[in-house]
Enzyme design. Structure first.
Site, PDB file in Angstrom:
ATOM      1  CB  CYS A  65       1.181 -21.548  -4.206  1.00  0.00           C
ATOM      2  SG  CYS A  65      -0.004 -21.458  -2.867  1.00  0.00           S
ATOM      3  CB  SER A  66       2.777 -17.151  -4.131  1.00  0.00           C
ATOM      4  OG  SER A  66       1.491 -17.256  -4.700  1.00  0.00           O
ATOM      5  CB  CYS A  67      -0.165 -18.250   1.084  1.00  0.00           C
ATOM      6  SG  CYS A  67      -1.074 -19.625   0.340  1.00  0.00           S
ATOM      7  CB  CYS A  84       3.673 -19.430   0.589  1.00  0.00           C
ATOM      8  SG  CYS A  84       2.487 -20.686   0.077  1.00  0.00           S
TER       9      CYS A  84
END
Lengths: 221, 132
Positions: A121-123, A118
């Site tokens: 962000c950090s999906c 991602c």
């Protein structure tokens, strides 16, 4: 590390601070402030918070994804369903929850290796993989996997055959990907549970491959 | 220009090579990370924001931290998360920045008035805590 201080975050609170009392870091104070306000205003229930935490610490994790992959390896009908509608196929196994609302399964083949990231962000597909490891959330991973996926694989000790191309899938708040690694040789006739032991978290992110039966035996999985 | 960009990309690549990748790590490294995480889920469930709005806010905080010099190696992740959560809460007027600051100070006073090892409770120092 008992406290997680950011640079320069905690300077003032030490001044004149008596060591007979208790100490909370700047960050801990902010979290407590927020939580007490949200409880007061009826936005959150502390017991619901405990339940969320317990779920993500103990129930949700890569063993869920491993079950999905092992079933896809064994059952052609399930694999087809996973290809067509991963969200429904995964939900059917009971892996329902936040960040799994729209899933896409990407299958590794001798021609194509898939990796997920991602970049914003950090999906991450929580219901099948749990919460992401620290490196997945790091800027160096997010930048490097896009520029140099072969280099990232080398960092993980993985080399692919020359003819295999790499495709990197960028997750979004709406779509989450799950890599279905290739089934290792020498596993014909294995049960779902036996196969699931070969499916590592990294193999479902694409920074690793499924373990061979020998590797699994060596690592005691 | 090209040269410095190349250097940066190489440094990033080297940084990633050095990061630990093996082994298991705790889901949350400290209790506050878990609380911040869970509060976000609870507010999302309440309908305060959509997950897309959350992802947008979080990525904005991550970009701001990077611009301020954070190498952003994943260990500062929940600090970005907390800032995004605070911004979300004040943005939706659940409370104000000054309300949060007053409450933070109240917790600090409470902590200092609590003998080490005892549970810290708001108002322990005897000062009334007004609603935020």
């Amino acid at each position: 590390m008992a406290h997680d201080h950011g640079p320069g975050q905690d300077g003032e609170s030490h001044a004149g601070h008596s060591h007979e009392g208790s100490h909370l870091s700047e960050t801990e104070l902010r979290v407590r402030a927020l939580e007490s306000i949200l409880i007061e205003k009826g936005y959150v229930d502390p017991q619901a918070l405990d339940r969320f935490i317990e779920t993500y610490e103990t129930k949700v994790g890569p063993h869920n994804g491993a079950h999905v992959v092992a079933k896809a390896w064994r059952e052609p009908d399930f694999r087809d369903w996973l290809r067509r509608d991963a969200t429904a196929a995964i939900h059917a196994l009971g892996y329902i929850g936040r960040q799994g609302e729209h899933m896409v399964a990407v299958e590794n083949t001798p021609e194509q290796h898939n990796m997920i990231v991602c970049t914003l962000c950090s999906c991450y597909p929580w219901p099948v993989l749990g919460l992401p490891p620290v490196w997945y959330k790091s800027a160096p991973y997010r930048a490097k996997v896009v520029r140099d996926p072969h280099g990232v694989l080398a960092d993980f000790g993985v080399t692919l055959p020359e003819k295999t191309r790499i495709r990197v899938w960028d997750s979004t708040a709406e779509v989450r990907y799950l890599v279905v690694p290739m089934r290792p040789a020498g596993t014909e006739g294995w049960s779902e549970q036996e196969l699931a032991r070969l499916v590592t978290r990294d193999s479902m992110i694409g920074t690793g491959l499924a373990l061979s039966p020998q590797q699994a035996a060596e690592t005691g999985r | 220009m090209t040269r410095s960009e190349t250097t940066t990309a190489e440094q990033v690549a080297a940084l990633f090579s050095q990061m630990p990748k093996k082994g298991t790590e705790p889901v949350f490294r400290e209790p506050w990370e878990a609380r911040a995480f869970a509060m976000t889920l609870a507010l999302h469930e309440k309908g305060l924001f959509t997950w897309s709005q959350w992802a947008e806010m979080l990525s904005a905080e991550i970009r701001a931290a990077q611009a301020a010099g954070d190498p952003d190696c994943g260990d500062s992740y929940y600090r970005h998360w907390l800032r995004a959560l605070e911004a979300m809460v004040t943005g939706h007027k659940v409370t104000s920045a000054s309300g949060m600051e007053a409450r933070r100070l109240a917790w600090q006073r409470a902590a200092e008035a609590t003998p080490h090892g005892e549970p810290i409770e708001l108002g322990r120092d005897g000062t009334p805590v007004p609603p935020a």
